[in-house]
Write an enzyme that holds these catalytic residues in place. Sequence first.
Site, PDB file in Angstrom:
ATOM      1  N   LYS A  68       0.847  -1.205   0.000  1.00  0.00           N
ATOM      2  CA  LYS A  68       0.000   0.000   0.000  1.00  0.00           C
ATOM      3  C   LYS A  68       0.875   1.246   0.000  1.00  0.00           C
ATOM      4  CE  LYS A  68      -3.953  -2.089   2.328  1.00  0.00           C
ATOM      5  NZ  LYS A  68      -5.089  -1.940   3.195  1.00  0.00           N
ATOM      6  N   GLU A 190     -14.957  10.504  11.675  1.00  0.00           N
ATOM      7  CA  GLU A 190     -14.980  10.803  10.232  1.00  0.00           C
ATOM      8  C   GLU A 190     -16.356  10.422   9.672  1.00  0.00           C
ATOM      9  OE1 GLU A 190     -12.750  12.259   8.041  1.00  0.00           O
ATOM     10  OE2 GLU A 190     -14.584  12.042   6.860  1.00  0.00           O
ATOM     11  N   CYS A 299     -19.296  -0.163   7.279  1.00  0.00           N
ATOM     12  CA  CYS A 299     -19.608   0.639   8.476  1.00  0.00           C
ATOM     13  C   CYS A 299     -20.945   0.360   9.130  1.00  0.00           C
ATOM     14  CB  CYS A 299     -19.455   2.108   8.130  1.00  0.00           C
ATOM     15  SG  CYS A 299     -17.738   2.443   7.719  1.00  0.00           S
TER      16      CYS A 299
HETATM   17  P1  NAD Z   1      -9.405   0.146   6.051  1.00  0.00           P
HETATM   18  O1  NAD Z   1      -9.561  -1.253   6.498  1.00  0.00           O
HETATM   19  O2  NAD Z   1      -9.717   0.518   4.646  1.00  0.00           O
HETATM   20  O3  NAD Z   1      -7.918   0.661   6.352  1.00  0.00           O
HETATM   21  C1  NAD Z   1      -7.272   0.496   7.577  1.00  0.00           C
HETATM   22  C2  NAD Z   1      -5.760   0.450   7.308  1.00  0.00           C
HETATM   23  O4  NAD Z   1      -5.065   0.436   8.565  1.00  0.00           O
HETATM   24  C3  NAD Z   1      -5.302  -0.781   6.549  1.00  0.00           C
HETATM   25  O5  NAD Z   1      -4.609  -0.384   5.380  1.00  0.00           O
HETATM   26  C4  NAD Z   1      -4.371  -1.505   7.534  1.00  0.00           C
HETATM   27  O6  NAD Z   1      -3.303  -2.173   6.888  1.00  0.00           O
HETATM   28  C5  NAD Z   1      -3.891  -0.352   8.388  1.00  0.00           C
HETATM   29  N1  NAD Z   1      -3.361  -0.717   9.714  1.00  0.00           N
HETATM   30  C6  NAD Z   1      -3.753  -1.713  10.547  1.00  0.00           C
HETATM   31  N2  NAD Z   1      -3.022  -1.691  11.678  1.00  0.00           N
HETATM   32  C7  NAD Z   1      -2.156  -0.647  11.573  1.00  0.00           C
HETATM   33  C8  NAD Z   1      -1.161  -0.089  12.426  1.00  0.00           C
HETATM   34  N3  NAD Z   1      -0.936  -0.604  13.636  1.00  0.00           N
HETATM   35  N4  NAD Z   1      -0.462   0.968  11.988  1.00  0.00           N
HETATM   36  C9  NAD Z   1      -0.684   1.499  10.759  1.00  0.00           C
HETATM   37  N5  NAD Z   1      -1.626   1.015   9.908  1.00  0.00           N
HETATM   38  C10 NAD Z   1      -2.363  -0.042  10.316  1.00  0.00           C
HETATM   39  O7  NAD Z   1     -10.292   1.009   7.060  1.00  0.00           O
HETATM   40  P2  NAD Z   1     -11.214   2.282   6.747  1.00  0.00           P
HETATM   41  O8  NAD Z   1     -12.387   1.857   5.944  1.00  0.00           O
HETATM   42  O9  NAD Z   1     -10.368   3.402   6.308  1.00  0.00           O
HETATM   43  O10 NAD Z   1     -11.743   2.584   8.229  1.00  0.00           O
HETATM   44  C11 NAD Z   1     -10.887   3.044   9.245  1.00  0.00           C
HETATM   45  C12 NAD Z   1     -11.743   3.473  10.428  1.00  0.00           C
HETATM   46  O11 NAD Z   1     -12.560   4.587  10.043  1.00  0.00           O
HETATM   47  C13 NAD Z   1     -12.731   2.423  10.932  1.00  0.00           C
HETATM   48  O12 NAD Z   1     -12.875   2.579  12.306  1.00  0.00           O
HETATM   49  C14 NAD Z   1     -14.024   2.769  10.212  1.00  0.00           C
HETATM   50  O13 NAD Z   1     -15.161   2.341  10.910  1.00  0.00           O
HETATM   51  C15 NAD Z   1     -13.952   4.281  10.182  1.00  0.00           C
HETATM   52  N6  NAD Z   1     -14.673   4.919   9.075  1.00  0.00           N
HETATM   53  C16 NAD Z   1     -14.632   4.372   7.818  1.00  0.00           C
HETATM   54  C17 NAD Z   1     -15.282   5.019   6.766  1.00  0.00           C
HETATM   55  C18 NAD Z   1     -15.312   4.422   5.383  1.00  0.00           C
HETATM   56  O14 NAD Z   1     -16.058   4.936   4.544  1.00  0.00           O
HETATM   57  N7  NAD Z   1     -14.567   3.392   5.069  1.00  0.00           N
HETATM   58  C19 NAD Z   1     -15.932   6.243   6.997  1.00  0.00           C
HETATM   59  C20 NAD Z   1     -15.928   6.790   8.295  1.00  0.00           C
HETATM   60  C21 NAD Z   1     -15.285   6.112   9.325  1.00  0.00           C
HETATM   61  C1  UGA Z   2     -21.724   5.415   5.603  1.00  0.00           C
HETATM   62  C2  UGA Z   2     -22.194   6.837   5.974  1.00  0.00           C
HETATM   63  O1  UGA Z   2     -23.033   7.333   4.932  1.00  0.00           O
HETATM   64  C3  UGA Z   2     -21.006   7.776   6.186  1.00  0.00           C
HETATM   65  O2  UGA Z   2     -21.463   9.042   6.632  1.00  0.00           O
HETATM   66  C4  UGA Z   2     -20.082   7.170   7.244  1.00  0.00           C
HETATM   67  O3  UGA Z   2     -18.946   7.992   7.445  1.00  0.00           O
HETATM   68  C5  UGA Z   2     -19.640   5.796   6.784  1.00  0.00           C
HETATM   69  O4  UGA Z   2     -20.807   4.958   6.591  1.00  0.00           O
HETATM   70  C6  UGA Z   2     -18.762   5.142   7.810  1.00  0.00           C
HETATM   71  O5  UGA Z   2     -18.902   5.347   8.977  1.00  0.00           O
HETATM   72  O6  UGA Z   2     -17.905   4.414   7.349  1.00  0.00           O
HETATM   73  P1  UGA Z   2     -20.935   4.223   3.347  1.00  0.00           P
HETATM   74  O7  UGA Z   2     -21.025   2.963   4.149  1.00  0.00           O
HETATM   75  O8  UGA Z   2     -19.718   4.471   2.543  1.00  0.00           O
HETATM   76  O9  UGA Z   2     -21.082   5.494   4.327  1.00  0.00           O
HETATM   77  O10 UGA Z   2     -22.149   4.266   2.324  1.00  0.00           O
HETATM   78  P2  UGA Z   2     -23.660   4.790   2.337  1.00  0.00           P
HETATM   79  O11 UGA Z   2     -23.852   5.629   1.162  1.00  0.00           O
HETATM   80  O12 UGA Z   2     -24.065   5.330   3.645  1.00  0.00           O
HETATM   81  O13 UGA Z   2     -24.456   3.437   2.072  1.00  0.00           O
HETATM   82  C7  UGA Z   2     -24.426   2.362   3.003  1.00  0.00           C
HETATM   83  C8  UGA Z   2     -25.391   1.275   2.554  1.00  0.00           C
HETATM   84  O14 UGA Z   2     -26.741   1.711   2.707  1.00  0.00           O
HETATM   85  C9  UGA Z   2     -25.239   0.860   1.087  1.00  0.00           C
HETATM   86  O15 UGA Z   2     -25.306  -0.542   1.001  1.00  0.00           O
HETATM   87  C10 UGA Z   2     -26.437   1.488   0.396  1.00  0.00           C
HETATM   88  O16 UGA Z   2     -26.878   0.766  -0.717  1.00  0.00           O
HETATM   89  C11 UGA Z   2     -27.482   1.436   1.515  1.00  0.00           C
HETATM   90  N1  UGA Z   2     -28.546   2.460   1.370  1.00  0.00           N
HETATM   91  C12 UGA Z   2     -28.243   3.772   1.433  1.00  0.00           C
HETATM   92  C13 UGA Z   2     -29.865   2.049   1.209  1.00  0.00           C
HETATM   93  O17 UGA Z   2     -30.166   0.839   1.181  1.00  0.00           O
HETATM   94  N2  UGA Z   2     -30.842   3.000   1.115  1.00  0.00           N
HETATM   95  C14 UGA Z   2     -30.577   4.329   1.164  1.00  0.00           C
HETATM   96  O18 UGA Z   2     -31.524   5.135   1.075  1.00  0.00           O
HETATM   97  C15 UGA Z   2     -29.234   4.727   1.333  1.00  0.00           C
END
Ligand code: NAD
Ligand code: UGA
Length: 483
Positions: A68, A190, A299
Amino acid sequence: MSKQNSLYVRWIFGTGIYMGLNKLPEYKEGKEGEKVAILGAGYVGLVSGVGFAYHGNKVTVTDVVKDKVDLINKGKAPFYEPGLDDLLSKLVKEKLLSASNDIEREVKDAKYIFICVGTPMKEDGSINLEYIRSASISIGKGMKGSKDYKVIVAKSTIIPTTTEKVIIPIIEEESGKKAGKDFGVCMNPEFLAEGNALNGALNPDRIVIGAYDKKSAEYLQKLYKPFECPKLCVDLRAAEMIKYASNSFLATKISFSNEIANICEKYGVDVYQVMEGVGLDYRINPRFLRAGLGFGGSCFPKDVSALVHAAEEVGVNPKILNAVLEVNSHQPSRAVELAESVLGNLKGKRIAILGLSFKPETDDVRFTRALPIIELLTRKGAVSVAYDPKAINNFKEYTKDKKLNIKYAKSVIEALKDADGVIIQNEWSEFKNLTAKDFNGMKTKVVIDGRRILDGTALEKKGIIYRGIGWKDNKELIYATLK
Ligand code: NAD
Ligand code: UGA
């Protein structure tokens, strides 16, 4: 600086299309820019890093996975996210953003350290804090030899008290330093959504800063100064809970719509008409009321489940949250039921599946609704022929230990060829643009649309059977069921 930059970045709001950036800021240490280290090069870590670098900070994104890090240093994201590679490559070229495996060294050099590692779900549904612990250990070790005041910011989604009871004690133990005295601590959830992540990071609708003390809050507010949106400062636990409450509320809206959809179907009422009417109330708003296959993704499923567990641990029975998960788990089978109601026994039938990622514009397949649908079809003796523009490889990896009766197609048309029916699982634009003639290769033209994306009237005029969860079109079937 942000106002100037905003002239160069163009977003088509509502579509999430990033149109390019002409000029990047200069990094001026201590003046406008700061050194930021990010732990975790996933969606949140990398995209937030891009947001901070875009505002003239010097960002290093660290990860334990070397592949990565190497990709990012070449200006490429390790996952698909619209517009990200374009901006990332420019920031890497200008040396505003780089990636590293040497986490402790980057921690030592930085003023702000963000924890963005994953917090996945354990088998029992509770939160897995393994990566939070390992990241905290690296931070503590990296801080040991440093004399500077640093602010540690937890951005990962974590259950209330995790910052105080897990992160701070580990860092204090490893570094020999004291929170509040030697270093600052914030919790900064976030809210970005995949597929529209850059927009979420560059134009957030709000910034929540949970702070250990006033000094920590002031430091983080300074870093976020160029971001123009409401900023809310609260204590650490409230910030942790705001994230869970937000995701749980959005998930509740979806399950609520799905429950209404299931009732609507029995009464021959169209849930999309109903939710349009409901969403016009400004107190409710029309977003996240789309009924269908339910929510997937990395999430909502894990966060609602983690909150259920956390609530039970402190003696609260979370009745609504349990119902949200229960309704959601049932929705994929509704699509298969609809296919069965038209096609009869599915044994030996060929069912095309359009869409494997949990939603369009991402290759993320975590908790995708495609999996329970394909599992159920497999149990019923049908073969699934699946197509997705970006997520096939990730889906293969995600399901490598499962016995699925599945074939993969290289295009929509290939997936539809000789199919007895098709289930549309997500809303990629190439699916949204399908018209009646695209279904000509099917053996029987039965379309189950899990997301209501096609023009049903036009399809039905051409003899295609077009069905979906909670639609009026199912009226006859439903009356048959009720009799
Ligand atoms: P992800 O799984 O895509 O990425 C996490 C990364 O952390 C991986 O690349 C992994 O290799 C790395 N990692 C693990 N242990 C580590 C360490 N000790 N030091 C450095 N790197 C390390 O995760 P994500 O989807 O970015 O989510 C991260 C957090 O943010 C979660 O708690 C998630 O719930 C939250 N979150 C995610 C989203 C989203 O849309 N994906 C949105 C809002 C919040
Ligand atoms: C969601 C939230 O929208 C973000 O604000 C948050 O930061 C994130 O989770 C997180 O904590 O990681 P995400 O999971 O990327 O984001 O996608 P969404 O667009 O929220 O959709 C989630 C799921 O709900 C999808 O499977 C989508 O198809 C479904 N969905 C969404 C429905 O079935 N109906 C709707 O009206 C909207």
